[in-house]
Design a protein around this motif. Structure first.
Motif, PDB file in Angstrom:
ATOM      1  N   ASN A 179     115.244  70.857  31.466  1.00  0.00           N
ATOM      2  CA  ASN A 179     113.842  70.899  31.873  1.00  0.00           C
ATOM      3  C   ASN A 179     113.000  71.061  30.617  1.00  0.00           C
ATOM      4  N   HIS A 192     116.452  68.908  35.575  1.00  0.00           N
ATOM      5  CA  HIS A 192     116.411  67.479  35.897  1.00  0.00           C
ATOM      6  C   HIS A 192     117.467  66.727  35.091  1.00  0.00           C
ATOM      7  N   ARG A 246     107.776  70.302  34.373  1.00  0.00           N
ATOM      8  CA  ARG A 246     108.514  71.341  35.113  1.00  0.00           C
ATOM      9  C   ARG A 246     108.929  70.833  36.498  1.00  0.00           C
ATOM     10  N   PRO A 256     112.005  76.912  37.968  1.00  0.00           N
ATOM     11  CA  PRO A 256     112.136  75.519  37.528  1.00  0.00           C
ATOM     12  C   PRO A 256     113.451  74.893  37.977  1.00  0.00           C
TER      13      PRO A 256
END
Length: 662
Positions: free
Chosen positions: A78, A258, A157, A255
């Motif tokens: 992230n 990803h 985020r 968060p």
């Protein structure tokens, strides 16, 4: 000399070795080049370990389907966590992340990393409340205020790709970008400050939203920061105030990690015509490339340095070297809202003195403007804190480089002349301040882990002492992944000239030592009597004259030579009065023509030189040579909508009749 290769005519003998103390403690030393060559993927894996990952990658680079690269495949990360949270968790929450300076005097804020975390989390929660989820796009049309950084990091985020549109662009330009990427939300402000006065922003957003209202890409919400207090039109169905939606949000936000290849942002390149060209950057590789190069090229010592990149966040330099790179490295930096001459021409130097800026990164066009104003302005300020200077945006003329080093850097500060592009995401060719014996005007050598070369029409490496096309043979972490929504255009634009070789249109030369000199766009090359001459070299020759502050050269059609150089010159302020005296203008023009012949050769002598008060520039500072070619060839002037000041062309056209023509 063949017409296929760029003629390599100008020569530079000055050399500047690194300061001994900087070299001794440099972050990156000479052995990094060999290490990266010996183990390319291992080198970039080592740089990736500088960041915090959710899950470590399975594979450093997947290049199985060129030109579509995947970096750190299988890893999760992230960008917001790396730029903010990890510094707070490491005990650096009280450290200043951003010294924000507004254009009006006495308008400033110091934002610590803990405060930045709170603001980013509130913005992320606010965007979520407006319906933004992972994968949704958010357009940002803001001045250089902290909320711009908060919004970018909040989008990162959430995994919501952002597209930042420079606040000077028109409603049409904004609408085309919002439509192309399908943004659900636009974040803007009532206005910003520009040369001492409020400048409206929201009316352009209102027009853009209205244009898209009936289509499939209608904007759902416009989030508006109150910056100037100007009256704005309001649509309760769409518009919401930042202070109403963001300020009361929770400062907690969990968060998500990803995928390394998850889209981070789309950046629309300046100067495009027709359909906008959205450059897609993803998360993991981009953050690795920008954070490493920021640390290496500027020799960043985050505990002691104060860094300042003057780029607007609407350009890629503002993304890579004002937001993601510096914040990932835990830097303390300056962010300035306004222009260099408001409220006075020493504003930048005043800021450097006040905050003790140690690393300063700006564009050659700004440096040449300061040259024009004269060194007595910066000489009024204490700039002794500066230890590294950087240049970005276009090749820097050797004389501008030396002026920058001598005047701002006290004659001893290394200058890193960086070459990279919107598409590359990160710096690729640059001196290293603790390693390189620098040459004024040369980007020098590719950074460790970068495989760049200069080639001829057949894609073969040119020998030292000749020129050609600047290319990249291997992928690099922060590279663009595609053009948003158009893979074929991506392949055709950047990878079609030679198999699996990246070419984005710049010419370059290698000098006798094999060091690289970037010569600007291949489009800006003239064919004069069979010699392919770079406009950049002739411009540098003109700027080396003590009366010249800035020059732009174009090739105009010529019956005798095919093309002939035509120059447009801005004088230093001390030389302007002399040129205005009866008969002096013609004498100076002849003096400048002869100077170019002496510096480069008779072949490069401009056919015409016009002394002008200003040059046509885009809002990012690039000279629009296309418009100057229109003037030189007596054509109707083309589209001027991307110019910072369209009235400049009227001044140039009215003066063209008095130019020299031999």
């Amino acid at each position: 000399m063949t017409s296929e290769a760029l003629s390599n005519l100008s020569h530079e003998d000055r050399r500047f070795p690194p300061p001994e103390d900087l070299a001794a403690s440099a972050n990156v030393k000479a052995d990094a080049y060999d290490a990266a060559t010996a183990d390319f993927e291992g080198f970039w894996a080592e740089q990736a370990d500088r960041l915090d990952w959710g899950q470590k990658w399975d594979r450093v680079l997947n290049w199985d389907d060129p030109p579509f690269a995947k970096w750190f495949e299988g890893g999760t990360i992230n960008a917001s966590v790396n730029c903010v949270d990890r510094h707070v968790q490491a005990g650096n929450g009280d450290k200043v992340a951003i010294h924000w300076v507004g254009e009006p005097e006495d308008d400033s804020r110091d934002i610590t990393y803990a405060q930045l975390q709170d603001e980013v989390n509130k913005a992320a929660n606010a965007l979520t409340s407006l319906g933004v989820t992972k994968g949704d796009r958010v357009a940002i049309y803001l001045p250089m205020i902290p909320e711009c950084v908060f919004t970018m990091l909040a989008c990162a985020r959430l995994g919501a790709p952002h597209t930042v549109v420079f606040g000077g662009f028109s409603a049409d330009a904004l609408a085309s970008r919002v439509e192309d990427c399908g943004a659900k939300v636009v974040v803007t402000s009532d206005g910003g400050y520009r040369r001492g006065a409020p400048s409206a922003l929201k009316p352009a957003v209102d027009d853009a939203v209205a244009k898209l209202a009936d289509g499939e890409h209608a904007v759902e919400h416009v989030l508006v920061v109150r910056r100037t207090g100007q009256d704005v039109a309001w649509n309760d169905d769409v518009d919401v105030w930042w202070h109403d939606v963001v300020d009361d949000q929770s400062t907690e936000h969990e968060p998500e990690m990803h995928d390394a290849e998850h889209p981070l942002y789309v950046m629309y390149t300046s100067g495009t015509t027709g359909k906008p060209k959205g450059i897609l950057h993803t998360t993991g590789g981009y953050l690795v490339g920008t954070s490493y190069t920021h640390w290496a090229v500027f020799d960043l010592k985050p505990d002691t340095d104060v860094y300042w990149c003057t780029a607007d966040v609407g350009w890629v330099t503002g993304h890579s070297y004002m937001v993601y790179g510096p914040l990932a490295n835990g830097a303390t930096q300056v962010m300035y809202e306004g222009t260099p001459d408001s409220p006075h021409k020493g504003r930048w130097w005043e800021i450097i003195e006040k905050y003790g800026v140690t690393i300063f990164y700006t564009a050659p066009t700004a440096i040449r403007t300061f040259m024009k104003w004269g060194r007595e302005i910066p000489d009024k300020f204490d700039l002794s804190s500066v230890r590294v200077l950087g240049s970005v945006g276009e090749p820097i003329n050797p004389e501008a480089y030396v002026w920058y080093r001598d005047t701002i850097g006290a004659g001893k500060t290394p200058v890193v002349d960086t070459w990279w592009q919107t598409e590359t995401g990160q710096i690729l060719i640059s001196p290293l301040p603790g390693v390189t014996e620098a040459k004024p005007g040369s980007a020098m050598t590719p950074l460790p882990g970068i495989d760049a070369d200069v080639v001829n029409d057949e894609g073969e490496s040119v020998p030292d002492g000749s020129g050609g096309y600047l290319i990249l043979r291997k992928p690099w972490p922060a590279m663009l992944r595609t053009i948003w929504g158009d893979d074929e255009r991506y392949k055709d634009t950047y990878w079609s000239r030679w198999p699996n070789v990246y070419f984005a249109g710049d010419g370059a030369k290698k000098d006798e030592d094999g060091d690289i000199w970037v010569l600007g766009r291949v489009d800006d090359v003239m064919n004069v009597s069979g010699h392919r001459l770079s406009t950049t070299e002739i411009e540098s020759a003109l700027v080396s004259h003590p009366k010249v502050a800035e020059a732009a050269v174009v090739g105009a059609s010529d019956e005798m030579t095919g093309q002939a150089p035509c120059a447009f010159v801005i004088l230093r302020e001390t030389a302007v009065e002399e040129a205005d005296e009866p008969g002096e203008g013609a004498d100076l023009v002849q003096e400048l023509r002869n100077h170019v012949a002496k510096e480069i050769g008779a072949i490069a002598k401009p056919r015409q030189i016009l002394i002008v008060p200003e040059l046509p520039k885009t809002r990012s500072g690039k000279i629009m040579r296309r418009l100057l070619r229109d003037v030189a060839e007596n054509r109707e002037i083309g589209d001027v909508t991307t110019l910072a000041d369209s009235s400049v062309m009227n001044l140039i056209q009215s003066g063209m009749s008095g130019s020299s023509d031999e």
